[in-house]
Write a protein that holds these residues in place. Structure first.
Motif, short mmCIF file in Angstrom:
data_model
loop_
_atom_site.label_atom_id
_atom_site.label_comp_id
_atom_site.label_asym_id
_atom_site.label_seq_id
_atom_site.Cartn_x
_atom_site.Cartn_y
_atom_site.Cartn_z
N LEU A 126 -6.89 32.57 3.99
CA LEU A 126 -6.40 31.19 3.97
C LEU A 126 -7.24 30.31 4.89
O LEU A 126 -7.39 29.12 4.65
N LEU A 164 -8.33 26.60 4.13
CA LEU A 164 -7.69 25.49 4.83
C LEU A 164 -8.73 24.58 5.48
O LEU A 164 -8.57 23.36 5.49
N SER A 197 -9.15 20.75 4.83
CA SER A 197 -9.03 19.74 5.89
C SER A 197 -10.16 18.71 5.77
O SER A 197 -9.93 17.52 5.96
N VAL A 210 0.09 20.06 5.56
CA VAL A 210 1.28 20.91 5.49
C VAL A 210 1.54 21.33 4.04
O VAL A 210 1.82 22.50 3.76
N CYS A 225 -0.91 23.98 2.93
CA CYS A 225 -0.52 25.26 3.52
C CYS A 225 0.62 25.89 2.72
O CYS A 225 0.57 27.07 2.35
N ILE A 236 0.81 29.39 0.62
CA ILE A 236 1.76 30.45 0.95
C ILE A 236 2.62 30.79 -0.27
O ILE A 236 2.85 31.96 -0.58
#
Ligand SMILES: Nc1ncnc2c1ncn2[C@@H]1O[C@H](COP(=O)(O)OP(=O)(O)OP(=O)(O)O)[C@@H](O)[C@H]1O
Ligand SMILES: [Mg+2]
Lengths: 324, 315
Positions: free
Chosen positions: B12, B16, B20, B289, B292, B296
């Motif tokens: 991840l 990520l 970003s 968020v 993420c 997940i």
């Protein structure tokens, strides 16, 4: 009354708004403890016949359009669904042509056997599990206690077919229908599965309907044989009698196409021509376009059933070796 | 399984990081000057320049990005330009609404989608199937905002059964009963997704129904319902689960619309308002968020998938 009595069974397939007859008025009996073999080329209606007996024809596509099936004195075609389900998997069981795909991929083989047991017998999970191990041992699966935890994809085709047999035997059926149980398996495995079936029959006294397109397989295993061509039985006889006095040219063709010892010959080459397509009309005897003994009347009139002896029937205008 | 989960979580990190960069660039490419918007029409250019400098917006994009990233890695998502409180607490304020809304929606999707899907498949071709499939087609194609407005019009304005907008926290007066505010929004949000699940369950059950092992199950003498649930549906679940990741993605974008239509103080509406306010830190924080969360959920979907299908081995 025999254990299984099928008379005049006809099955049709719905295609393009028409009902095409696939199985046409076949009749046969199987006595308790005996084996009937049904042979015929691919597409002649063997699987449909076996599914019809088992009550597994489904959907609007395929339909029984005539005849009766009596099992153990009960008319299977008029029985309520509930009553029929009580017989399915208990008194009558079936193994299928496709061992690779006939087990549910998401459940352990043990659980699938346990399900079959508990469907018909009041047993605790432990009892059923013990019985499942016993069954797997019976069908010669090594390490049955461990194998019971396997998923189908972890087993070979031969092993899967053994599991299917174990599952079919779960409730000690009176009749086992084996639809080409070895066709999808390689030759050495084939022989072992057939041997196993014979042995199990001796132990349990069940009757077997063994379906195959290989007359060699049938010859070794069955008490009597029905030869099927295009939805009709063209010759029915006790095994010994059939092999000593072949009457129908088609049977004779099948016999000469049995591979000799271990070098195989292409069995479709042995009989010239091909099976007519579904719905393709053939006037006269359905086999006459491929028959080297055909005469004029064969292309005009479909032969009636003639009995050569008390137990030997054929549908041919000119049975081999007779003066009819 | 644990090792696999750990590996996936490690994987991840680069994803990520890439996300970003994209988020940062996207947010800073929105035209409009946050300082000018914050100060309003009457601000002088000097005031704007001063505020821009104070917010660090006059530095190079690269410097801004690394400053932001460094802070995020320490758990500091910055301060909201509009609310003047930490971004994380702004998000936390919206989280209650969004989490409750998402949970209720999921429950609806399961409760509506799965049984109707099973029914449509087992009664394939009958009027039950036709109504279910037709209804599913209809609801899958109705825009969320339109359905939301109509539900408000009928059940809130017309019949007065439910409140039309807003959501007081369940810790406020009214307690748990306040979730009635979320009933219409969750139904709105669930409708297209439940419709999708109906069609998915139906289609995959019809596929499985043709498989050989189903015939084996019937040959055991099992009742048709048992065959349908234990054998057909159980196998169909594998492909339904695999599609669940997509449903979740659709849910996020539809939640933005729904929360706006029902004026719910959730994260979806927060995104929209923050974009209008050029509240860079909040937009960045929220999207990060969501990304993420999305990853997940997808990991969970993969783990579930492997659990459902013994043929899948996790490596
Ligand atoms: N569900 C179905 N819908 C339409 N036609 C079918 C269906 N099932 C079977 N048939 C047709 O009925 C005929 C007989 O099929 P059946 O499966 O009984 O043959 P078979 O003798 O078992 O052949 P094989 O040796 O290949 O297994 C074939 O021509 C087949 O195409
Ligand atoms: Mg067949």
């Amino acid at each position: 009354m025999a254990l299984l009595e099928v008379s005049n069974l006809s099955i049709a397939v719905a295609a393009g708004g028409k009902l095409l007859p696939v199985v046409q008025g076949i009749s046969f009996q199987v006595e308790a403890g005996k084996t009937l073999g049904i042979v015929g080329e691919s597409g002649c209606g063997k699987s449909l016949t076996s599914l019809a007996i088992m009550g597994l024809l489904e959907g609007s596509q395929v339909r029984i359009i005539g005849g009766t099936i009596h099992f153990n004195g009960q008319n299977m075609l008029t029985l309520s669904d509930k009553k029929r389900r009580e017989i399915m998997g208990a008194e009558m069981a079936m193994i299928f042509q496709e061992p690779m795909t006939s087990l549910n991929p998401v459940y352990r083989v043990g659980d699938q056997i346990i399900e079959a047991i508990r469907q018909h017998k009041k047993q605790t999970k432990q009892q059923a599990r013990a019985r499942a191990i016993e069954l797997l041992t019976l069908v010669r699966i090594p390490d049955a206690e461990k194998r019971i935890e396997s998923y189908p994809h972890q087993l070979s085709g031969g092993m899967r077919q053994r599991v299917m047999i174990a599952m079919a035997l779960a409730c000690d059926p009176k009749l086992l229908i084996a639809d080409e149980p070895t066709t999808a398996l390689d030759v050495t495995v084939q022989a072992r599965i057939l041997e196993l079936l014979k042995e199990l029959q001796q132990q349990t006294g069940m009757a077997i309907v063994l379906i195959s397109h290989d007359l060699g397989v049938i010859a070794e295993t069955c008490d009597s044989v029905a030869v099927m061509y295009r939805g009709k039985f063209v010759e029915v006889a006790p095994s010994a009698e059939l092999f000593s006095t072949v009457a129908h040219p088609y049977t004779s063709g099948l016999l000469s196409s049995i591979p000799v010892s271990d070098h195989e010959i292409d069995r479709l080459d042995a009989i010239p021509g091909r099976v007519p397509m579904l719905g393709e009309d053939v006037i006269g005897c359905a086999f006459h376009p491929r028959c080297n003994l055909a005469q004029e009347c064969c292309s005009l009139k479909d032969p009636e059933e003639v009995s050569l002896t008390q137990t030997h029937f054929t549908r041919c205008h000119f049975p081999i070796g007779s003066n009819l | 399984m644990l090792a696999y989960t750990f590996k996936r979580l490690l994987a991840l990190i680069p994803t990520l990081l890439a996300a970003s960069v994209l988020i940062f660039l996207f947010v800073h490419l929105i035209p409009g000057d946050p300082a000018a918007i914050l100060l309003g029409d009457t601000a002088t250019p000097e005031e704007i320049a001063e505020l821009t400098h104070a917010m660090g917006l006059d530095r190079s994009l690269i410097t801004q990005y690394f400053l932001w990233l460094g802070n995020v890695l320490q758990g500091d998502f910055g301060t909201s330009i509009f609310f003047r409180i930490p971004v994380l607490s702004v998000i936390a304020d919206g989280a209650e609404t969004s989490i409750l809304l998402a949970s209720m929606t999921m429950i609806w999707i399961m409760l509506i989608g799965i049984p109707i899907g099973i029914l449509a498949a087992t009664r394939h071709g009958s009027w039950v199937d036709q109504i279910a499939s037709g209804g599913a087609m209809l609801f899958a194609s109705i825009p969320t905002f339109w359905l939301g407005l109509y539900l408000i019009l009928i059940f809130a304005v017309g019949l007065g059964w439910f409140p039309s907008s807003g959501f007081p926290s369940i810790s406020d007066e009214g307690g748990l009963w306040n979730i009635r505010y979320l009933l219409l929004p969750s139904l709105t949000l669930a409708a297209p997704n439940a419709a999708l699940i109906i069609r998915l369950v139906r289609a995959s059950m019809l596929d499985v129904q043709r498989e050989d092992h189903v015939r084996t199950a019937r040959a055991k003498g099992l009742h048709p319902t048992k065959v349908a649930i234990r054998h057909v549906f159980r196998n169909a679940m594998i492909s339904v689960a695999a599609a669940f990741g997509f449903t979740f993605a659709a849910l996020i974008s539809e939640a933005v619309v729904t929360e706006t239509v029902f004026s719910l103080p959730g994260i979806g509406r927060l995104v929209v308002q923050s974009i209008l306010r050029r509240d860079y830190p909040v937009i960045q924080g929220v999207i990060l968020v969501i990304v993420c969360l999305y990853m997940i959920i997808n990991l969970l979907v993969d783990l579930t998938y492997a659990r459902l299908d013994p043929r899948v081995s996790l490596k």
